[in-house]
Design an enzyme around this catalytic site. Structure first.
Site, PDB file in Angstrom:
ATOM      1  N   ASN A   9       0.915  -2.375   2.166  1.00 38.95           N
ATOM      2  CA  ASN A   9       1.742  -0.631   2.756  1.00 38.95           C
ATOM      3  C   ASN A   9       0.088  -0.893   3.305  1.00 38.95           C
ATOM      4  O   ASN A   9      -1.176  -0.948   2.925  1.00 38.95           O
ATOM      5  CB  ASN A   9       0.838  -0.445   1.175  1.00 38.95           C
ATOM      6  CG  ASN A   9       1.035   1.082   1.095  1.00 38.95           C
ATOM      7  OD1 ASN A   9       0.876   1.794   2.430  1.00 38.95           O
ATOM      8  ND2 ASN A   9       0.886   1.622  -0.196  1.00 38.95           N
ATOM      9  N   LYS A  11      -1.576   1.612   4.661  1.00 35.46           N
ATOM     10  CA  LYS A  11      -1.732   3.293   4.347  1.00 35.46           C
ATOM     11  C   LYS A  11      -2.521   3.488   5.229  1.00 35.46           C
ATOM     12  O   LYS A  11      -1.749   3.586   6.330  1.00 35.46           O
ATOM     13  CB  LYS A  11      -2.958   2.893   3.083  1.00 35.46           C
ATOM     14  CG  LYS A  11      -2.027   1.695   2.166  1.00 35.46           C
ATOM     15  CD  LYS A  11      -2.726   2.431   1.001  1.00 35.46           C
ATOM     16  CE  LYS A  11      -2.849   1.523  -0.447  1.00 35.46           C
ATOM     17  NZ  LYS A  11      -3.110   1.642  -1.705  1.00 35.46           N
ATOM     18  N   HIS A  96       4.412   6.180  -4.125  1.00 31.46           N
ATOM     19  CA  HIS A  96       3.278   5.784  -3.963  1.00 31.46           C
ATOM     20  C   HIS A  96       2.125   6.943  -5.189  1.00 31.46           C
ATOM     21  O   HIS A  96       2.144   7.871  -4.907  1.00 31.46           O
ATOM     22  CB  HIS A  96       2.476   5.100  -2.876  1.00 31.46           C
ATOM     23  CG  HIS A  96       1.519   4.195  -3.265  1.00 31.46           C
ATOM     24  ND1 HIS A  96      -0.085   4.647  -3.770  1.00 31.46           N
ATOM     25  CD2 HIS A  96       1.286   3.077  -2.983  1.00 31.46           C
ATOM     26  CE1 HIS A  96      -0.832   3.390  -3.108  1.00 31.46           C
ATOM     27  NE2 HIS A  96       0.078   2.960  -3.456  1.00 31.46           N
ATOM     28  N   GLU A  98      -0.892   7.386  -4.403  1.00 31.45           N
ATOM     29  CA  GLU A  98      -1.363   8.850  -4.085  1.00 31.45           C
ATOM     30  C   GLU A  98      -1.017   9.532  -3.582  1.00 31.45           C
ATOM     31  O   GLU A  98      -1.493  10.735  -3.098  1.00 31.45           O
ATOM     32  CB  GLU A  98      -2.198   7.627  -2.341  1.00 31.45           C
ATOM     33  CG  GLU A  98      -3.359   5.954  -3.112  1.00 31.45           C
ATOM     34  CD  GLU A  98      -3.318   4.999  -2.002  1.00 31.45           C
ATOM     35  OE1 GLU A  98      -3.197   4.601  -1.478  1.00 31.45           O
ATOM     36  OE2 GLU A  98      -3.837   3.589  -2.739  1.00 31.45           O
ATOM     37  N   GLU A 168       3.170  -0.532 -10.545  1.00 30.57           N
ATOM     38  CA  GLU A 168       1.806  -0.791  -9.412  1.00 30.57           C
ATOM     39  C   GLU A 168       0.737   0.458 -10.688  1.00 30.57           C
ATOM     40  O   GLU A 168       0.967   0.586 -10.555  1.00 30.57           O
ATOM     41  CB  GLU A 168       1.638   0.117  -8.348  1.00 30.57           C
ATOM     42  CG  GLU A 168       1.976  -0.903  -7.178  1.00 30.57           C
ATOM     43  CD  GLU A 168       1.957  -0.050  -5.846  1.00 30.57           C
ATOM     44  OE1 GLU A 168       1.157  -1.178  -5.045  1.00 30.57           O
ATOM     45  OE2 GLU A 168       1.689   0.959  -5.522  1.00 30.57           O
ATOM     46  N   GLY A 174      -5.991  -0.995  -5.846  1.00 31.85           N
ATOM     47  CA  GLY A 174      -7.433  -0.989  -4.342  1.00 31.85           C
ATOM     48  C   GLY A 174      -9.212  -0.966  -6.076  1.00 31.85           C
ATOM     49  O   GLY A 174     -10.141  -1.205  -5.084  1.00 31.85           O
ATOM     50  N   SER A 214      -4.872  -4.570  -6.054  1.00 29.65           N
ATOM     51  CA  SER A 214      -5.501  -6.181  -5.918  1.00 29.65           C
ATOM     52  C   SER A 214      -4.479  -6.861  -6.012  1.00 29.65           C
ATOM     53  O   SER A 214      -5.164  -7.856  -6.492  1.00 29.65           O
ATOM     54  CB  SER A 214      -6.130  -5.002  -7.228  1.00 29.65           C
ATOM     55  OG  SER A 214      -7.124  -3.728  -7.526  1.00 29.65           O
TER      56      SER A 214
END
Ligand code: PEP
Length: 251
Positions: A9, A11, A96, A98, A168, A174, A214
């Site tokens: 991904n 991003k 996701h 985000e 996730e 991250g 991560s």
């Protein structure tokens, strides 16, 4: 036997030229590696058509990172599932954290996106996971269950079978804080048990469930060694070909 997969991904990283260069590097590197799992790269919309040409004939498949919750029309700036599919992309990352957090995508919006992706022959990689406070108060299972019930458990068994799930934990994305292999296995087994309750054991056994958060070249093998962890959705470490290839080799 369910599909094992490592998916990247990217991003909002890499301009077009950088993205094409990375895709070329991956094609070259994976030619020698002959991966034992499906390999997918999720790129920004603007890369899709070009990257689709670069990866032709290679093992790499292409994903968008999002699609619109509307079919077509006056939605300035949006990109529909049909448009995504027309680039040659086969997958679409949806849900996701985000997108949920920064763009307010709730279960209803995501349910529409999943339906439109499927209608346009795109396979969703559907992300679920709890935030730190939810984990700390022991609510991770109920959060994940509600996310599944809210956006994908409405599907027929046949359509659900086209979905890849990605667990996730948001606190691991991250942050360098990876879930332990035990935490990942426990959650993946729980997710599989929910699928079995809803669709039966065969569908549950056939569902690919990725871990994301991560995951890197150092910890991938340990995470992937768990029986219910079928691979990874990789953010930061998918931006460098050697790192991404090392994760693929760990699967
Ligand atoms: C992600 O955003 O899907 C992700 C897993 O990111 P990272 O690997 O950088 O934690």
């Amino acid at each position: 036997m369910r599909t094992k997969m490592v998916a990247g991904n990217w991003k909002m990283n890499k301009n077009l030229q950088e993205g094409i260069a990375l895709a070329k590097e991956l094609v070259e590197a994976l030619k020698n590696q002959e991966p034992k799992c499906a390999v997918v790269i999720g790129t920004p919309f603007i890369h899709l058509a070009s990257v689709s040409e670069v990866i032709k004939g290679s093992v790499i498949k292409l994903a968008a990172e999002n699609c619109a919750d509307k079919e077509k029309g006056a939605y300035t700036g949006e990109v529909s599932a049909e448009m995504v599919r027309s680039t040659g992309a086969e997958y679409c990352i949806l849900g996701h954290s985000e997108r949920r957090a920064y763009y307010h995508e709730d279960c209803d919006i995501l349910r529409e996106k999943v339906l439109l992706a499927l209608k346009n022959d795109l396979k969703p990689i559907f992300c679920i996971g709890e935030v730190k406070e939810e984990r700390e108060s022991g609510k991770q299972n109920e959060v994940v269950k509600a996310q599944l019930e809210g956006s994908v458990f409405n599907l027929s068994a046949e359509d659900f079978g086209k979905i890849t799930l990605a667990y996730e934990p948001v606190w691991a994305i991250g942050t360098g804080l990876t879930a332990t292999p035990e935490q990942a296995q426990d959650m993946h087994a729980f997710i599989r048990s929910l699928i079995a309750e809803k669709y039966g054991k065969q569908v549950a056994d056939d569902t690919t469930i990725l871990y994301g958060g991560s995951c890197n070249a150092k910890n991938a093998a340990e995470l992937f060694a768990n029986p219910d962890v079928d691979g990874g959705l990789i953010g930061g470490a998918s931006l460098k070909a050697p790192d991404f290839c090392a994760i693929i080799a760990a699967r």
